[in-house]
Design an enzyme around this catalytic site. Structure first.
Site, mmCIF file in Angstrom:
data_model
loop_
_atom_site.group_PDB
_atom_site.id
_atom_site.type_symbol
_atom_site.label_atom_id
_atom_site.label_comp_id
_atom_site.label_asym_id
_atom_site.label_seq_id
_atom_site.Cartn_x
_atom_site.Cartn_y
_atom_site.Cartn_z
ATOM 1 N N ASP A 146 0.823 -1.209 0.000
ATOM 2 C CA ASP A 146 0.000 0.000 0.000
ATOM 3 C C ASP A 146 0.857 1.259 0.000
ATOM 4 O O ASP A 146 2.027 1.246 0.367
ATOM 5 C CB ASP A 146 -0.925 0.002 1.214
ATOM 6 N N GLU A 147 0.241 2.342 -0.433
ATOM 7 C CA GLU A 147 0.759 3.710 -0.306
ATOM 8 C C GLU A 147 2.209 3.856 -0.766
ATOM 9 O O GLU A 147 3.030 4.478 -0.096
ATOM 10 C CB GLU A 147 0.605 4.195 1.133
ATOM 11 N N ALA A 148 2.521 3.322 -1.913
ATOM 12 C CA ALA A 148 3.868 3.445 -2.475
ATOM 13 C C ALA A 148 3.940 4.710 -3.327
ATOM 14 O O ALA A 148 4.114 4.652 -4.554
ATOM 15 C CB ALA A 148 4.212 2.201 -3.292
#
Length: 829
Positions: A533-535
């Site tokens: 997530d959230e890269a």
């Protein structure tokens, strides 16, 4: 901040609570004004000696007329009439001055028992409730100052003469806006007792209650375990019942004896088509039987049986009861057939931002398992810390010292935000799990029917790994070390999305493959969570390259890979991947189901995320997920079967509550933000959609509050749940002339001592007023629920004999609750 509010320990009672239970079960419980309904008594029943029913309370406001000193913006949508329309979704609002009022003119002069005011987000900080016979001369009934909003105020009036007007006269507003009241209820009588409820959560698929003699636990009851795998759930039940009952409850394979509890595991014992976790439960006067095809199904039946016992069964200890005590541990006669809607009913615990010792993880498991939560997702790594020990491999091309992961980043946690302010209520806790620690968590989870799902969050959320391991800080990794340093600085803030491994470096894949291999070897369950997530600083090409490699590694280890929904568009292993949705593109999730055969776990932030605020009384917590508070209703009122468009319900593996650790510290705070919302999520995952109703859920949950109190589980006193009060009296034996010291235990979730009045009526006509005390009062800012209250008699008895004392506990606008005990007075002669 002191540890006191959140180092939560289960209650231990060093006295008998296995007494007076017949009385405890018959107690009148607190209910919201107007709850319950009048019974119908036939003439035949009256002739046979039946009592005439008490008249039902009436909300006199509904037939009255509402007027106000002003209306906000002079709009009809804020008119005074909305306070008496029976719809909590509408409201009266005043103009923006302190000296405003709203009143109800009753249809005819009437005596008033109590008034209930439901305030939305524009409360009064200071107001007076007044009554009048003519609308000109007013009598102040009560002046109240309150420091929470929104809220519901119940004000006792107990008028001795009929009144014609009831008014809320404001003195000071909550904020710059006016006053708002959604419902102004004027009641002529105390509320009726609530309808009895079994209080089963989650609601079973099928429940039949029988008008028959209940089952009574016998001092020589045996728990009979029949079939392969029956021993474990039988031992679990014995461990629950022994401390509070004082009974031996041996687990045996044969020889039923009196009043046995039979647990039978094997093919054909559970509901057809639901062999994995289904069970049947039959309670009759002489026997209890749980049937299941699997040990996990039998354990689910055990958890249901546990809830059918009185709440006091959750106490941690019991002393010898009086030999002549007539108390009984009883279970109502029922037939239950039950199985889950979804296979996955999970809870995620973020141990990376702030660490939880093994004992606290086990306690978190214990509290949730009784509601049939069956997955423990451990978020083991993030930017702020690394919590799991990894050994060095024999073949170590890059010479990485994996011990640095816990040696360096096991000693880091959440600290301060970018403005130098403390993140959370205190510094985050540092620490890590050894392999033995992790094995103990896995073992304890398994005993509670839970599968552990470990998460190593990659390729972003990786700052802790970069902070510990110099070799990972290659040119393509982000952030970059400071000049002259070999690793990036520790991050103690809540910042995310800024870190990334290097997709072009061999050491990245060497490191991740070894870590995943170690985690897979430690984890007997089928799942391995890789985050994803959230890269935000990783290019799409680099992200896809790394995630594809990581998912292949997980699959090669024999695991089903799980990742957050950002990874849904990658080349997921065919029919061997799970997408966990939290926020964002639902169509991409549907595409992973359609194109890659993926399954879905649903953790939509607005319905499952904690610690979002539960209501606006809480000073701590987020509001981004719901644009305000994410209340219990949001966690309950959604349908996982239709949440992702264009996929079949069969593609939904289940639901999961997610506890993130930006500011939450230790077990007590974790429980306070999770409970009761995690119970709502458990029912969402278990109960068929057609059987789910929020109003009914709140009624059942209201009974669960006392059980949680006895267990010592810290939980939030949700405002729209009418938490029930229960009373248990403990018998005493004293010498004549000596103070009896007779005590009652009272569970009243969310109540303060000032909210409750208590009186003892003795069988010889003596009445005694007593004060309820508790060692820990409820405090929303401090994130704690109150302990049980104690009422203690100060009376000394001059004459020998047996005396019955009935404690009556009363709260404004609520039905009284009673509990009895017996004092045996011995003669000194």
């Amino acid at each position: 901040m002191s540890d006191a509010p959140h180092r939560w320990k289960p209650l231990t009672k060093h006295r008998s609570i296995a007494v007076a239970l017949s009385a405890a079960l018959a107690m009148t419980l607190l209910a919201p004004p107007g709850a319950g309904s009048a019974q119908t008594i036939t003439p035949d029943a009256l002739a046979a000696g039946g009592a005439a029913p008490a008249p039902a309370p009436t909300n006199l406001a509904l037939a009255g007329t509402a007027t106000a000193s002003s209306v906000e913006l002079d709009r009809d949508t804020f008119a005074a009439a909305h306070v008496k329309d029976g719809d909590a979704g509408t409201r009266w609002s005043s103009k923006y001055q302190d000296d405003n009022w709203v009143q109800i003119e009753l249809a005819k002069p009437s005596k008033v028992d109590h008034v209930t005011l439901t305030w939305p987000n524009a409360c009064a900080r200071d107001f007076v409730l007044q009554t009048s016979a003519d609308g000109a001369t007013w009598t102040d009934v009560a002046a109240l100052q309150r420091d929470t909003c929104p809220r519901t105020d119940v004000v006792e009036v107990k008028s001795t003469e009929p009144v014609s007007f009831v008014r809320m006269q404001g003195r000071k507003r909550w904020a710059a806006y006016g006053y708002s009241i959604s419902e102004f209820e004027v009641w002529d009588l105390p509320p009726a007792p609530p309808e009895p409820t079994l209080g089963l959560v989650p609601e079973p698929v099928s429940v039949e209650e029988h008008d028959a003699t209940p089952f009574t636990l016998h001092r020589n009851t045996r728990i009979v375990a029949i079939g392969d795998g029956a021993q474990a759930p039988a031992r679990y039940l014995a461990d629950v019942l022994r401390p509070s009952t004082g009974h031996r409850l041996p687990v045996v394979g044969q020889g039923w004896g009196p009043a046995p509890i039979v647990i039978e595991v094997g093919p054909g014992n559970g509901p057809d088509g639901h062999e994995a976790e289904g069970y049947t439960l039959t309670v009759a006067a002489k026997r209890v039987r749980i049937g299941a095809d699997t040990p996990n199904g039998a354990l689910n039946g055990v958890q249901t049986l546990r809830q059918l016992f009185p709440q006091w069964v959750e106490s941690g200890a019991v002393a010898d009861a009086d030999a002549d005590a007539d108390a009984e541990w009883t279970v109502p006669a029922v037939t239950i057939t039950d199985y889950p809607r979804f296979a996955h009913r999970g809870m995620m615990l973020d141990v990376a931002r702030s660490f939880y010792p093994v004992s606290e993880v086990k306690a978190y498991i214990d509290a949730a398992a009784q509601f049939k939560v069956n997955r423990l997702h451990l978020h083991l790594t993030d930017d702020q810390g690394w919590r799991i020990a990894i050994d060095n491999p024999r073949d170590n091309p890059s010479g990485i010292d994996y011990g640095l992961l816990t040696g360096v980043s096991g000693a880091t946690a959440m600290t301060y935000n970018g403005n130098g302010q403390l993140m959370g209520t205190e510094l985050g806790l540092t620490g890590h799990y050894t392999k033995a620690d992790y094995a103990e968590i896995v073992r304890h989870a398994g005993e509670n029917g839970m599968t552990v799902i470990p998460e190593i969050d990659v390729p972003s959320h990786t700052n802790a790994a970069l902070h510990a391991i110099p070799q990972l800080n290659t040119p393509g990794a982000q952030p970059r070390p400071k000049p002259g340093e070999t690793t990036v600085p520790h991050n103690g803030t809540g910042s995310v999305g800024y870190s990334s491994f290097d997709a072009g470096s061999d050491v990245t894949y060497e490191f991740v493959e070894h870590v995943l291999t170690e985690i897979a070897e430690m984890t007997p369950g089928p799942y391995l969570h890789i985050g994803g997530d959230e890269a935000h600083v990783t290019s799409h090409a680099d992200y896809t390259t790394m995630v594809d490699a990581f998912t292949r590694s997980a699959t090669s280890l024999g695991k089903t890979v799980v990742g957050w929904n950002e990874y849904a568009g990658t080349a997921l292993p065919q029919d061997k991947a799970v997408v966990q949705f939290w926020n964002g593109n639902r169509a991409a999730v549907a595409g992973a189901v359609r194109d890659r055969g993926a399954k879905v776990i649903l953790s939509p932030a607005a319905h499952t995320y904690v610690p979002q605020k539960q209501d606006l009384r809480q000073p701590q917590g987020g509001t981004w997920a719901c644009g305000g508070a994410c209340g219990l209703d949001r966690h309950y009122n959604w349908d996982p079967g239709t949440f992702i468009p264009n996929i079949a319900e069969s593609s939904v593996l289940g639901v999961e509550s997610a506890l993130w650790g930006e500011f939450i510290r230790r077990l007590g705070q974790a429980q306070y933000y999770s409970f009761p919302r995690i119970i709502a999520t458990a029912e969402v995952g278990w109960t068929p959609q057609a059987r789910r109703d929020y109003g009914d859920f709140k009624t059942r949950l209201a009974k669960v509050g006392g059980r949680l109190t006895v267990q010592g589980t810290n939980f939030f006193p949700t405002a729209d749940v009418a938490w029930l009060t229960d009373v248990l009296g403990t018998p005493a034996t004293v010498d004549s002339g000596e103070p009896a010291g007779a005590t009652w235990t009272v569970t009243a979730p969310g109540a303060a001592p000032a909210d409750l009045t208590a009186t003892i009526a003795w069988s010889d006509g003596v009445r005694e007023n007593v004060t309820l005390t508790t060692p820990r009062q409820a405090s929303i800012p401090d994130m704690r629920i109150n302990d049980a209250f104690t009422a203690t008699s100060g009376r000394a008895f001059a004459q020998p004999g047996r005396y019955t004392g009935t404690l009556s506990v009363h709260a404004p606008g609520r039905a009284p609750v009673e509990g009895r005990l017996t004092v045996t007075v011995r003669s000194l002669g």
